[in-house]
Design a protein around this motif. Structure first.
Motif, short mmCIF file in Angstrom:
data_model
loop_
_atom_site.label_atom_id
_atom_site.label_comp_id
_atom_site.label_asym_id
_atom_site.label_seq_id
_atom_site.Cartn_x
_atom_site.Cartn_y
_atom_site.Cartn_z
N LEU A 4 0.85 -1.18 0.00
CA LEU A 4 0.00 0.00 0.00
C LEU A 4 0.89 1.23 0.00
O LEU A 4 1.70 1.42 0.90
CB LEU A 4 -0.91 0.01 1.23
CG LEU A 4 -1.79 1.25 1.39
CD1 LEU A 4 -2.83 1.32 0.27
CD2 LEU A 4 -2.48 1.25 2.76
N ILE A 48 -5.68 3.06 -2.84
CA ILE A 48 -6.59 2.40 -1.89
C ILE A 48 -7.74 1.72 -2.62
O ILE A 48 -8.20 0.64 -2.23
CB ILE A 48 -7.13 3.44 -0.88
CG1 ILE A 48 -5.98 4.02 -0.04
CG2 ILE A 48 -8.19 2.83 0.03
CD1 ILE A 48 -6.37 5.26 0.74
N LEU A 95 -4.56 -0.16 5.37
CA LEU A 95 -4.78 1.28 5.45
C LEU A 95 -4.84 1.73 6.90
O LEU A 95 -4.21 2.72 7.30
CB LEU A 95 -6.05 1.66 4.71
CG LEU A 95 -6.46 3.13 4.76
CD1 LEU A 95 -5.36 4.02 4.19
CD2 LEU A 95 -7.78 3.36 4.03
#
Length: 486
Positions: free
Chosen positions: A98, A111, A180
């Motif tokens: 990520l 995302i 996240l």
């Protein structure tokens, strides 16, 4: 010594240096005392790693006070930045990393590959948090006497929510993607404590290189900032002594009157500033209960429970962390999910290394190749959540664990290592919601007259800022001007 100073500053981190410079520029006679052999605290340079001139701790800055930069003309004096805004990369097994950059739209696109709902929520989260963070800057940037008046009703509702909510609960309520949530929470000190969501807001309120929420790398590393401030302190007339350990703060009629050194020497001053922690200052350097029984009891019960260490690896080839599609100048974090932080806290209570290390790795030479000789590269790894009491072989074991954690994301890492150094671990202060909502005056002043804090412990969040040093110098200069030390 018969000589008496206006102010003695104990400990020479960025806050101590800044406080010394401001006081000296105000015409005060200042003595700066540092126990180590170099100035700068966690920003000081060390050369144990095959002669490489690398910072002993942090490799980037995220909260340097813009007023200090402007008022001391640091840019005009040579402070340059090799990188203005570092992205952050959460390294994931299988290579689905990520990547969050400073561009909210680019981050949302990354995302969206995991969760379209989270991509939409992230843009709203960032918009709301950053707007409130800007409104809160007067409180966290200056010595304000009251919280800012928030005209926007949504800002008031969000602030009230953050005051009562943990960072983990806030992120769990907004997002569904583990990577996240863990990435956004990584810099938070106490993820599950009520009110710790405020730290997310504090970090959003910071600015580097004119960019909100940015992480920047000074050219020459953070040690270059230390060296610049040390030169400026000398030019301003500050007397600095290294290898000089303070063992006691002297009191006269309950007022700080000077210090006693490890050598037995006593030095007197009208005011004493400490860039050490509140615990170290009030519990270790003052006579027992000199800070008052109530505060002594509270401080003793809330002593730091964890520490963090830096592992420096010198490589003979670029580490290429995460593969070719990942920016080499990023902060690379390893934190699988929010539960990893909880497991780490449990390990700390048991006095053992966590099963899953929480670490952030950077490659300073990717932004500034001058930090290492040609053909060599620095990989700096900051490991969080280490127990205070550790086995004697922690350094070797920790370095091995760090390499094992990074190897899945860094091809041929082990064979590229030509030097290893584990820097001394530093204690991490306990989270305090009250600190984030306290004024600078409340954090800088102590219960002992004439004794003030000026370092990271006087900041809302333990950070390299210099802001507390600037504000403490102003408070102390006023104290001296009013003759309170007489």
């Amino acid at each position: 010594m018969n000589e008496r100073y206006d102010a003695i500053v104990i400990g020479c981190d960025i806050g101590g240096l800044v406080a010394s410079i401001y006081l000296a520029k105000a015409g005060r006679k200042v003595l700066l005392l540092e126990a180590q052999d170099t100035l700068g605290g966690s920003c000081r340079a060390g050369t144990r790693l095959a002669g490489v001139h690398a910072s002993v701790g942090v490799q980037f800055l995220q909260a340097l006070d813009p007023r200090v930069v402007k008022e001391l003309d640091l840019n005009g004096r040579g402070l340059k930045f090799a990188l203005r805004d570092m992205p952050i990369v959460n390294l994931r097994q299988g290579g689905a990393h990520l990547v969050l950059s400073g561009d909210a739209h680019a981050a949302a696109r990354t995302i969206a590959a995991r969760s379209p709902a989270d991509a939409k929520a992230y843009k709203q989260y960032r918009s709301d948090m950053w707007a409130l963070a800007r409104a809160m800057r007067p409180w966290w940037w200056e010595n304000a006497v009251s919280l800012p008046r928030l005209n926007d009703a949504s800002d008031r509702r969000l602030l009230a929510q953050l005051e009562a909510t943990s960072a983990a609960a806030l992120l769990n309520g907004i997002f569904e993607t583990d990577a996240l949530k863990a990435t956004l929470a990584f810099d938070i000190h106490s993820h599950f404590e009520p009110g710790s969501a405020l730290e997310l807001l504090w970090r959003a309120s910071q600015e580097m290189c004119g960019l909100q929420g940015a992480i920047a790398v000074p050219k020459g590393g953070p040690a270059a900032l230390t060296e610049l401030l040390a030169v400026m302190a000398q030019e301003a007339g500050v007397e600095a002594r290294i290898h000089t350990r303070v063992v006691r703060i002297l009191l006269a009629d309950g007022i700080a009157a000077g210090v006693e050194l490890e050598t037995g020497e006593t030095i007197f001053a009208h005011a004493v500033l400490s860039s050490l922690s509140r615990h170290a200052t009030l519990l270790d350097l003052l006579p027992t209960a000199a800070a008052g029984f109530d505060e002594t009891f509270v401080l003793d019960r809330s002593r730091p429970q964890s520490r963090e260490a830096t592992v420096l690896l010198l490589l003979n080839a670029p580490p290429n962390i995460g593969g070719r599609d990942v920016p080499a100048n990023a902060r690379f974090v390893i934190a699988d999910r929010l539960e990893t932080f909880a497991a780490g806290e449990a390990a700390i209570r048991d006095g053992r290394l966590p099963d899953e290390l929480l670490l952030v790795a950077v490659v300073p030479t990717s932004a500034d190749p001058s930090l290492a000789p040609p053909g060599q590269y620095i990989l700096s790894v900051r490991v969080r959540g280490l127990p205070l009491a550790s086995p004697l072989n922690l350094s070797a074991k920790l370095a091995q664990r760090v390499v094992e954690a990074l190897e899945p994301h860094c091809v041929r890492l082990r064979e590229r290592i030509v030097g290893v150094d584990v820097r001394p671990a530093t204690e991490i202060g306990t989270f305090s919601n009250s600190s984030l909502l306290s004024s600078y005056a409340a954090r800088i002043n102590t219960s002992v007259k004439g004794l003030f804090l000026c370092g990271a412990a006087a900041e809302p969040v333990d950070a390299i800022s210099g802001r507390a040093g600037r504000i403490a110098a102003n408070i102390v200069d006023g104290w001296l001007a009013r003759g309170k030390c007489a």
